[in-house]
Design a protein around this motif. Structure first.
Motif, PDB file in Angstrom:
ATOM      1  N   GLY A   3       0.703  -1.222  -0.116  1.00 32.61           N
ATOM      2  CA  GLY A   3       0.057  -0.003  -0.032  1.00 32.61           C
ATOM      3  C   GLY A   3       0.790   1.268   0.002  1.00 32.61           C
ATOM      4  N   GLU A   4       1.878   1.152   0.774  1.00 32.24           N
ATOM      5  CA  GLU A   4       2.944   2.457   0.835  1.00 32.24           C
ATOM      6  C   GLU A   4       3.590   2.734  -0.379  1.00 32.24           C
ATOM      7  OE1 GLU A   4       3.686   2.219   5.471  1.00 32.24           O
ATOM      8  OE2 GLU A   4       4.957   0.967   4.108  1.00 32.24           O
ATOM      9  N   PRO A  27       2.735   6.787  -1.957  1.00 31.39           N
ATOM     10  CA  PRO A  27       3.739   7.409  -1.341  1.00 31.39           C
ATOM     11  C   PRO A  27       3.351   8.662  -0.663  1.00 31.39           C
ATOM     12  CG  PRO A  27       4.046   7.873  -3.588  1.00 31.39           C
ATOM     13  CD  PRO A  27       2.805   6.977  -3.283  1.00 31.39           C
ATOM     14  N   ARG A  28       3.955   8.996   0.502  1.00 30.10           N
ATOM     15  CA  ARG A  28       4.044  10.406   1.092  1.00 30.10           C
ATOM     16  C   ARG A  28       4.018  11.418   0.437  1.00 30.10           C
ATOM     17  NH1 ARG A  28       5.869   9.955   7.401  1.00 30.10           N
ATOM     18  NH2 ARG A  28       4.046  11.758   7.468  1.00 30.10           N
ATOM     19  N   ALA A  29       3.390  12.413   0.466  1.00 27.16           N
ATOM     20  CA  ALA A  29       3.275  13.969  -0.021  1.00 27.16           C
ATOM     21  C   ALA A  29       4.766  14.561   0.392  1.00 27.16           C
ATOM     22  CB  ALA A  29       2.531  14.570  -0.143  1.00 27.16           C
ATOM     23  N   PRO A  30       5.645  15.005  -0.455  1.00 26.09           N
ATOM     24  CA  PRO A  30       6.849  15.663   0.054  1.00 26.09           C
ATOM     25  C   PRO A  30       6.452  17.092   0.491  1.00 26.09           C
ATOM     26  CG  PRO A  30       6.764  15.839  -2.433  1.00 26.09           C
ATOM     27  CD  PRO A  30       5.406  15.035  -2.006  1.00 26.09           C
ATOM     28  N   SER A  68       5.911  20.737   0.996  1.00 21.78           N
ATOM     29  CA  SER A  68       5.606  21.859   0.111  1.00 21.78           C
ATOM     30  C   SER A  68       6.336  23.026   0.144  1.00 21.78           C
ATOM     31  CB  SER A  68       4.037  22.280   0.084  1.00 21.78           C
ATOM     32  OG  SER A  68       3.825  22.564   1.310  1.00 21.78           O
ATOM     33  N   GLY A  69       6.964  23.075   1.327  1.00 24.64           N
ATOM     34  CA  GLY A  69       7.584  24.536   1.545  1.00 24.64           C
ATOM     35  C   GLY A  69       6.788  25.400   2.386  1.00 24.64           C
ATOM     36  N   LYS A  70       5.494  24.967   2.650  1.00 16.82           N
ATOM     37  CA  LYS A  70       4.575  25.745   3.516  1.00 16.82           C
ATOM     38  C   LYS A  70       4.706  25.316   4.992  1.00 16.82           C
ATOM     39  CE  LYS A  70       1.339  26.626  -0.431  1.00 16.82           C
ATOM     40  NZ  LYS A  70      -0.177  26.291  -0.842  1.00 16.82           N
ATOM     41  N   ARG A  71       4.258  26.247   5.925  1.00 17.64           N
ATOM     42  CA  ARG A  71       4.268  25.708   7.230  1.00 17.64           C
ATOM     43  C   ARG A  71       3.284  24.557   7.401  1.00 17.64           C
ATOM     44  NH1 ARG A  71       3.142  30.707  10.998  1.00 17.64           N
ATOM     45  NH2 ARG A  71       1.128  30.194  10.482  1.00 17.64           N
ATOM     46  N   GLY A  72       3.596  23.762   8.334  1.00 15.60           N
ATOM     47  CA  GLY A  72       2.908  22.582   8.629  1.00 15.60           C
ATOM     48  C   GLY A  72       3.141  21.468   7.925  1.00 15.60           C
ATOM     49  N   ARG A  73       2.507  20.403   8.014  1.00 16.73           N
ATOM     50  CA  ARG A  73       2.673  19.206   7.491  1.00 16.73           C
ATOM     51  C   ARG A  73       1.830  19.088   6.015  1.00 16.73           C
ATOM     52  NH1 ARG A  73       1.301  15.352  12.437  1.00 16.73           N
ATOM     53  NH2 ARG A  73      -0.483  16.537  11.984  1.00 16.73           N
ATOM     54  N   PRO A  74       2.413  18.552   5.075  1.00 21.17           N
ATOM     55  CA  PRO A  74       1.652  18.597   3.695  1.00 21.17           C
ATOM     56  C   PRO A  74       0.649  17.716   3.635  1.00 21.17           C
ATOM     57  CG  PRO A  74       3.755  17.052   3.490  1.00 21.17           C
ATOM     58  CD  PRO A  74       4.020  17.806   4.874  1.00 21.17           C
ATOM     59  N   ARG A  75      -0.440  17.918   3.005  1.00 23.31           N
ATOM     60  CA  ARG A  75      -1.616  17.047   3.110  1.00 23.31           C
ATOM     61  C   ARG A  75      -1.317  15.889   2.465  1.00 23.31           C
ATOM     62  NH1 ARG A  75      -7.206  18.227   3.250  1.00 23.31           N
ATOM     63  NH2 ARG A  75      -8.489  16.803   2.005  1.00 23.31           N
ATOM     64  N   GLN A  76      -1.998  14.585   2.824  1.00 23.68           N
ATOM     65  CA  GLN A  76      -1.845  13.652   2.540  1.00 23.68           C
ATOM     66  C   GLN A  76      -3.184  13.002   2.118  1.00 23.68           C
ATOM     67  OE1 GLN A  76       1.417  12.107   2.348  1.00 23.68           O
ATOM     68  NE2 GLN A  76       2.296  13.902   3.568  1.00 23.68           N
ATOM     69  N   LEU A 136      -4.180   6.657   6.122  1.00 20.57           N
ATOM     70  CA  LEU A 136      -4.645   5.068   6.846  1.00 20.57           C
ATOM     71  C   LEU A 136      -3.422   4.179   6.945  1.00 20.57           C
ATOM     72  CD1 LEU A 136      -6.349   3.203   8.030  1.00 20.57           C
ATOM     73  CD2 LEU A 136      -7.131   2.640   5.625  1.00 20.57           C
ATOM     74  N   LEU A 137      -2.532   4.211   6.067  1.00 22.36           N
ATOM     75  CA  LEU A 137      -1.252   3.454   5.946  1.00 22.36           C
ATOM     76  C   LEU A 137      -0.379   3.969   7.062  1.00 22.36           C
ATOM     77  CD1 LEU A 137      -0.884   3.110   2.212  1.00 22.36           C
ATOM     78  CD2 LEU A 137      -1.090   1.106   3.892  1.00 22.36           C
ATOM     79  N   LEU A 138      -0.150   4.993   7.184  1.00 24.98           N
ATOM     80  CA  LEU A 138       0.588   5.816   8.313  1.00 24.98           C
ATOM     81  C   LEU A 138       0.125   5.438   9.679  1.00 24.98           C
ATOM     82  CD1 LEU A 138       3.100   7.428   9.469  1.00 24.98           C
ATOM     83  CD2 LEU A 138       1.496   9.548   8.937  1.00 24.98           C
ATOM     84  N   ARG A 139      -1.176   5.415   9.980  1.00 29.24           N
ATOM     85  CA  ARG A 139      -1.759   5.015  11.090  1.00 29.24           C
ATOM     86  C   ARG A 139      -1.572   3.487  11.494  1.00 29.24           C
ATOM     87  NH1 ARG A 139      -6.344   7.568  10.233  1.00 29.24           N
ATOM     88  NH2 ARG A 139      -7.682   5.747   9.981  1.00 29.24           N
TER      89      ARG A 139
END
Length: 188
Positions: free
Chosen positions: A76-77, A81-84, A86-94, A100-103
């Motif tokens: 599944g991973e 793949p996880r979104a790289p 983005s250069g913006k603050r915070g985590r990138p939207r997945q 679910l896979l991360l959890r």
């Protein structure tokens, strides 16, 4: 999945696999991700085995299931793949699949707690049912006017829910209670 306050409790956790199955079904049926279908089958097979024995799975079966689980997560991973950054603050939207896979990867022990601890069910449906009426009351009336009223409601609701789970006739229990002879719930 509960947030950080839940994780701050110093105890072992068990995640609700009914929620996982709903998310996996969406990924499998709506998005066509075959790994999700295999994960559904794996979790349900393990649940069935635990139900058949009425006890935790033997170490050899847990090892088998965890090995398959890791393989399916890796598949599944690779597809999600996880979104790289983005250069913006915070985590990138997945994507939903990635989250679910991360959890499932991060909380593997909690996903499989039902297979190791006989006191932990596959789902938390009973716990959710226990609080449902309180949440409905809160939504309909906006809450309680006083703490005393809220406490009384919770005591009565808890008592009746326990008696119901133990198979008691609730009407009979209420009659006896108002007559000053409340039936007592059995202790586990």
């Amino acid at each position: 999945m509960a947030g950080k306050p839940y994780r701050d409790l110093l105890c072992k956790h068990g995640l609700c696999n009914a929620h996982h199955l709903r998310e996996l079904t969406y990924l499998f049926e709506d998005l066509g991700q075959a790994w999700a279908g295999r994960m559904i089958d794996l979790l349900l097979t393990a649940c069935h085995e635990v139900g058949q024995t009425g006890a935790p799975l033997p170490e050899s079966r847990r090892a088998f299931f965890l090995s398959r689980y890791a393989d399916i997560l890796s598949e599944g991973e690779a597809l999600n793949p996880r979104a790289p950054p983005s250069g913006k603050r915070g985590r990138p939207r997945q994507s939903k699949a990635t989250n679910l896979l991360l959890r499932l990867r991060t909380y593997t022990d909690d996903v499989w707690r039902f297979a190791t601890d006989p006191g932990v069910p596959f789902t938390n449906n009973l716990a959710e049912q226990a609080v449902r009426m309180s949440k409905v009351k809160q939504k309909v009336s906006g809450g309680f006017r006083t703490k005393k009223g809220a406490d009384a409601y919770c005591i009565i609701h808890s008592y009746l829910a326990t008696m119901h789970k133990q198979g008691a006739n609730l009407f009979h229990a209420l009659i006896l209670t108002f007559q000053g002879q409340p039936p007592q719930p059995r202790l586990a």
